[in-house]
Design a protein around this motif. Sequence first.
Motif, short mmCIF file in Angstrom:
data_model
loop_
_atom_site.label_atom_id
_atom_site.label_comp_id
_atom_site.label_asym_id
_atom_site.label_seq_id
_atom_site.Cartn_x
_atom_site.Cartn_y
_atom_site.Cartn_z
N GLN A 158 -26.69 91.74 43.99
CA GLN A 158 -25.27 91.74 44.33
C GLN A 158 -24.98 92.24 45.74
OE1 GLN A 158 -23.69 94.05 41.16
NE2 GLN A 158 -23.46 92.30 39.78
N ASP B 175 -34.77 89.64 47.30
CA ASP B 175 -34.03 88.61 46.58
C ASP B 175 -34.76 87.26 46.66
OD1 ASP B 175 -31.90 88.13 44.95
OD2 ASP B 175 -30.41 87.96 46.55
N GLY B 176 -35.26 86.95 47.86
CA GLY B 176 -35.99 85.70 48.03
C GLY B 176 -37.22 85.62 47.15
N ARG B 177 -37.86 86.74 46.95
CA ARG B 177 -39.08 86.75 46.13
C ARG B 177 -38.78 86.70 44.64
NH1 ARG B 177 -43.28 91.13 48.37
NH2 ARG B 177 -44.17 90.68 46.31
N THR B 178 -37.71 87.35 44.26
CA THR B 178 -37.45 87.50 42.82
C THR B 178 -36.41 86.52 42.29
OG1 THR B 178 -35.69 89.10 43.24
CG2 THR B 178 -37.91 89.99 42.96
N GLY B 179 -35.59 85.98 43.20
CA GLY B 179 -34.52 85.09 42.75
C GLY B 179 -33.52 85.77 41.84
N PRO C 196 -30.43 84.07 47.14
CA PRO C 196 -31.78 83.55 47.42
C PRO C 196 -31.80 82.02 47.28
CG PRO C 196 -31.69 84.56 45.24
CD PRO C 196 -30.37 84.83 45.88
N PHE D 24 -30.62 87.18 42.62
CA PHE D 24 -29.22 87.18 43.06
C PHE D 24 -28.67 88.61 43.13
CE2 PHE D 24 -29.98 82.92 42.00
CZ PHE D 24 -29.08 82.14 42.72
N ASN E 97 -44.40 80.85 46.45
CA ASN E 97 -43.69 82.07 46.06
C ASN E 97 -43.28 82.01 44.59
OD1 ASN E 97 -42.27 84.62 46.59
ND2 ASN E 97 -40.44 83.39 46.26
N ASN F 101 -44.90 91.94 38.70
CA ASN F 101 -44.12 91.23 37.69
C ASN F 101 -44.96 91.01 36.44
OD1 ASN F 101 -45.38 89.03 39.65
ND2 ASN F 101 -45.26 88.15 37.59
N ASN F 102 -44.27 90.84 35.33
CA ASN F 102 -44.92 90.30 34.15
C ASN F 102 -44.40 88.87 34.00
OD1 ASN F 102 -42.33 90.59 33.16
ND2 ASN F 102 -42.81 92.49 32.09
N SER F 103 -44.31 88.36 32.80
CA SER F 103 -43.91 86.95 32.68
C SER F 103 -42.41 86.74 32.86
CB SER F 103 -44.34 86.40 31.32
OG SER F 103 -43.67 87.13 30.30
N THR F 104 -41.64 87.79 32.69
CA THR F 104 -40.19 87.57 32.76
C THR F 104 -39.45 88.46 33.74
OG1 THR F 104 -39.94 89.09 30.92
CG2 THR F 104 -39.97 86.74 30.37
N ARG G 204 -32.69 91.04 51.29
CA ARG G 204 -32.80 89.58 51.31
C ARG G 204 -34.23 89.14 50.95
NH1 ARG G 204 -28.46 90.61 51.51
NH2 ARG G 204 -28.84 90.21 49.30
N TYR H 101 -39.44 91.48 37.19
CA TYR H 101 -40.06 92.11 38.36
C TYR H 101 -39.87 93.61 38.28
CZ TYR H 101 -40.48 87.48 40.38
OH TYR H 101 -40.83 86.17 40.61
N THR I 20 -34.50 80.23 47.42
CA THR I 20 -35.96 80.13 47.38
C THR I 20 -36.37 79.67 45.99
OG1 THR I 20 -35.94 82.45 46.75
CG2 THR I 20 -36.37 81.96 49.07
N LEU I 21 -35.46 78.99 45.31
CA LEU I 21 -35.70 78.63 43.91
C LEU I 21 -36.28 77.22 43.81
CD1 LEU I 21 -32.41 80.14 42.48
CD2 LEU I 21 -34.61 81.24 42.82
N SER J 123 -46.48 80.42 33.95
CA SER J 123 -45.28 81.24 33.76
C SER J 123 -45.62 82.64 33.24
CB SER J 123 -44.30 80.55 32.81
OG SER J 123 -44.78 80.63 31.48
N ALA J 124 -46.80 82.80 32.68
CA ALA J 124 -47.20 84.12 32.20
C ALA J 124 -47.21 85.13 33.34
CB ALA J 124 -48.57 84.05 31.54
#
Lengths: 689, 689
Positions: free
Chosen positions: A77, A69-73, B568, A75, B531, A142-145, A66, A147, B570-571, B623-624
Amino acid sequence: MKYILILLFTGIIANAQIKKEQLDLMPWPQSINLTQGTFVLNKNFKVNITGNPNSRILVGATNFLRRLDGRTGLFLQQGFVTKINEVPTAELQINCVKNGKIGLYEDESYQLEIQSNKIIINATTDLGALHALETLLQMLQNNSTSYYFPTAMITDFPRFTWRGIMIDVARHFQPIDVIKRNLDAMAAVKMNVFHWHLVDDQGWRIELKKHPKLTEMASDGNYYTQEEIKNIVKYADERGILVVPEIDVPGHGTAILMAYPEIGSKVVNLNSDSIESKTQVSGITSYSLERNAGIFSPTLDPSNPKTYQLLSEIFDEVCPLFSGSYFHIGGDENEGKDWDSNPKIQEFMKRKKLANNHELQTYFTMQLIPMLKKHHKELMGWEEIMTKNMSKDAIIHSWKGVNEGVPAGKSLVDAVKGGYKTVLSNGYYVDLVYGVEDHYTVDPMPKDVVLTEQEKARILGGEATMWSELATSTTLDSRIWPRTAAIAERLWSDEKVTDINSLRKRLKTVSFRLEDLGLTHIKNKDVLLRNISNNQKYQALEDFSNVCEPLKKYSRNKGGTEYQMYSPFTLFADACTPDASDALAFDAAVNSYLKNKSLENQVLVTDFLKKWVDMNAKLIDLSANAPLIQPLLPLSKSLSAISQQLLVGIVKKQSLNSSVMSDLLEQCNSKAHADVELAVYTSLKKLIK
Amino acid sequence: MKYILILLFTGIIANAQIKKEQLDLMPWPQSINLTQGTFVLNKNFKVNITGNPNSRILVGATNFLRRLDGRTGLFLQQGFVTKINEVPTAELQINCVKNGKIGLYEDESYQLEIQSNKIIINATTDLGALHALETLLQMLQNNSTSYYFPTAMITDFPRFTWRGIMIDVARHFQPIDVIKRNLDAMAAVKMNVFHWHLVDDQGWRIELKKHPKLTEMASDGNYYTQEEIKNIVKYADERGILVVPEIDVPGHGTAILMAYPEIGSKVVNLNSDSIESKTQVSGITSYSLERNAGIFSPTLDPSNPKTYQLLSEIFDEVCPLFSGSYFHIGGDENEGKDWDSNPKIQEFMKRKKLANNHELQTYFTMQLIPMLKKHHKELMGWEEIMTKNMSKDAIIHSWKGVNEGVPAGKSLVDAVKGGYKTVLSNGYYVDLVYGVEDHYTVDPMPKDVVLTEQEKARILGGEATMWSELATSTTLDSRIWPRTAAIAERLWSDEKVTDINSLRKRLKTVSFRLEDLGLTHIKNKDVLLRNISNNQKYQALEDFSNVCEPLKKYSRNKGGTEYQMYSPFTLFADACTPDASDALAFDAAVNSYLKNKSLENQVLVTDFLKKWVDMNAKLIDLSANAPLIQPLLPLSKSLSAISQQLLVGIVKKQSLNSSVMSDLLEQCNSKAHADVELAVYTSLKKLIK
């Protein structure tokens, strides 16, 4: 051009190779090797557990999912991890050999291997695996897109077995949710002992079915039910944390004695009204709940069998609520005044051949040992319990130091040489709002004393203590965190991990992640500042809070009577914290400038000075509609005044009158305003010299 | 000069005379007269209580003192108010005639008289006195150095007796502290019914000693113990709030049926493996806890005596936990699919002469009435329970409207005409994240229907509903508050109090005071944005959040399957709120500009446009290092693009290509990005026309 293309390419496929120094791990692991690769996260990421762990790892793995998921968004599974070997093909494999026992000396080690397509955690116990999951969360990049985790091999284990926090819930009661979020934070930095200071002069916080008078009379309705206590113990257990309850006796006894004055030591001489009849009758004092801070005389009567009867009944109810093997009975700060003046007690001492109050207290404490043994608990107490004849089974909690007129941690060395196990808290009093460096540099292992291996082994570790005379639920977190994460590192990591700059850098991320986890040390500052400013735009007030720190040590609430436990802790000093951020940044700027007076370095310094001149003007504006800002103005004015002079000196290169400057500087050293001090004083001083 | 001196003088002695419009009272009182004077607060300020009130007023008065102290930092001397007539000379006298009964139709009126040296609260019951204390706190004013109350006479009483909030703790469990802080907020705006939606397809949240399977199987460990429920009921009672529990039956039954599948309506045809033997055996379905949102078929079997046996046993355990006289049994959204396909149920209907599923549901509901009567509870249900033969004692909860294909509040009129008492929730669905104006303009008393006085009297009031498919403990407060304070005003104040500008102005203060009280609707936004931005400086992201609103109605999580209950939240959409602040300010700027194209008004508009161009560039930078910002960029880019064009048009007075502009505008109307919409679309449209 080719080079740029390659960079872009690796940026998309993999990621720029990360260096160790870029990781914000805390506590720093015993060994870490980064390799050239990344494990990229996606929503199919799953966890699987093998072996024979305690079921707490299921809760831990689910919480891990959780949080990730909260940090990365993403979702993710996988919703819940509910049993062993549920998803054998999962990318994250957690292998535990056996069920971890919550307590001292358990194996908490782990190995965390991140490969580019698989992550493997190997741990003897689930406790080690829980630590590995915290490390893994801290490894997230993370990079720009996307994790990812950098590929790595980490081997880790704690240096000390006791890594604790004490929270005092007697002075200011702290609801269940406050305790829970602090347990979450402890687990996040691999701390494993929660010492719960449940009783003091200002309140009794434990529901007792057999003795309801205690909460009825001495809690203001603020206490934990037995069910709530069991709930907390379970919550702590799921996070690998031992709970050590404390009932502080025989001193700090006001709350107990409110309900049971007949076991108090104080004698009241009931003089009859007429002067003629000089007959004295002794009677029972009545006690009232303490609202001030300080050391008070109400003390249990060690000569009264009823005292032991009551304590025995209390332990019979309280001990079974806690699954751990330790019980803290306080024992501190008993000045024995009421013993000295009580003839019955004096007679008792004579009869029992007890030479002084120390021996009397030992007698008292020794009576408690079998009461606790009956429930398989070992006795722990503050260092005052360590007197001649004290059982060697007792754990000595070392707390005194320079503030109390003894060398720092003296009792720790005395304890281990005397054959006792011991835990260090001197140097870890986070409630005194020192800066983080002050705690980080304290090591439980004394450097200037030669100890045998056996003696060293008796140093169990350390414990941050959060006394709550000046902290409510709103401010408690900001008094404990993020500084206590540095203490956690001291107690877990190798003793050679001491770089303060690295610590400060990592602590910024840790602090933010802790609030992400539910703590309130950052966000509640805004709530307080908004109230102080009367909901005006309060940037200037926030700027000022970033150069001010609450008065340290015991210099706020002098004598313990300026504030009562119900006083408003919503003031500027409550919003401020140690390690004021702009003060640290300004000091760095000053140091650079003094080393090299380049224009660039000069601007670093003068930007701050200009900001403070401007800030003072804005604070004056704000104060027109905010009485709570008035007390801050003298200090803000002092900062503005010296800043203006320094700007003249630095920018216009005019020479400054040294006596004027030293006057202005000393005004910035004032501790007379609003319970705060300017944290930039030392840096300003450097500029003036 | 004389004039200035006089001003200064009155500024010190008294204060600039305040006007009604300056007060930030909410709900607005029935009658208020300000006079020419002030009551200046100092630390000796004390409270005294006379009469025969319920002891909850002691708690209320003590809380009042602490809150007043927290806001003013005055160090009020009085710590606790512990008994009646404790300080007869106190400046604040609270006189209550009698003990207030928590429930409907109780006298909640009060009179609050502020004189320059005394404050008098007269109320029939302590409930009225509690309301008076909230009003008094809202009356607090200050000048630059002191806090005061303007002298006034306020007479006040509620328009409706049911002023409620429903919180759904089944979809997302909400811990005790979340419930408590919402109860505090309710009391602050004089709401008096907490409807606790405790059971749904996604979870069973009540500990049952006799039926532990319910929480073991259907709660993921997230439920309230009976002790915790009693604790909440007591906490609510101390704040004058009735708690109405809800167990939703016969639909929304997944959680119950997980533990007791044998009382479910679904028939499973167990075909044997071989194609030859076509024998069908019906068996018991197994249910699994619902993780999605939506309307699901699991429904209790009304033909099975075991269903009533179980419900009766459940009510026997649950009813005594609640002291109030109402019990909500849900009854909504039962589509009856499993009834239609169950031969046993069809046969039962025939036998009982029940013509359709509505009559079957009425049959079911009627069986519950005596189970509740036994515990002195009246039955309440969502409007679907109102069918032919339903007892007139039942309270009808009106919830359907345009979204459900019926006229808004139709069932409310049907109910009162049919002889039922009723509560309105249609129009008060705060979880659907409409703006505050949409709720504020809904009145429980229908304007276009002629009702008799008796019929009108059956309209008890209204209730804000907070369904929690999309709200966690972190975001729940921001979905309820501050908008629900406007609903509170609608239900308390005179129907003629409808000025939206006044409401918006007062709501700003109310919002901030609610967070002061412990709510998290403002501060948790920062936690989420931090976050999302990866702990970078996130001013641009915050700016963007002030023009974006989460998708309204049911357009986020379409079909209920995009998000699971463990997804999540957290968006960016979770950080955004209705009534986006910059969108409101921009609309005002646009309106002024279109009325009068002065340079001043032009600048108001162009400052926003420039800000958004700049913001877009900064968001791209952020966003980078922040994947979670990527999904926001298309919308930010659209806003930037149209802003650039509008700047050209407005500042350079160039004419704009209308088809280009209309394309750009429609890009700003997109709902395809990150679950949010641009709240400035309508205002931009005005500029382009």
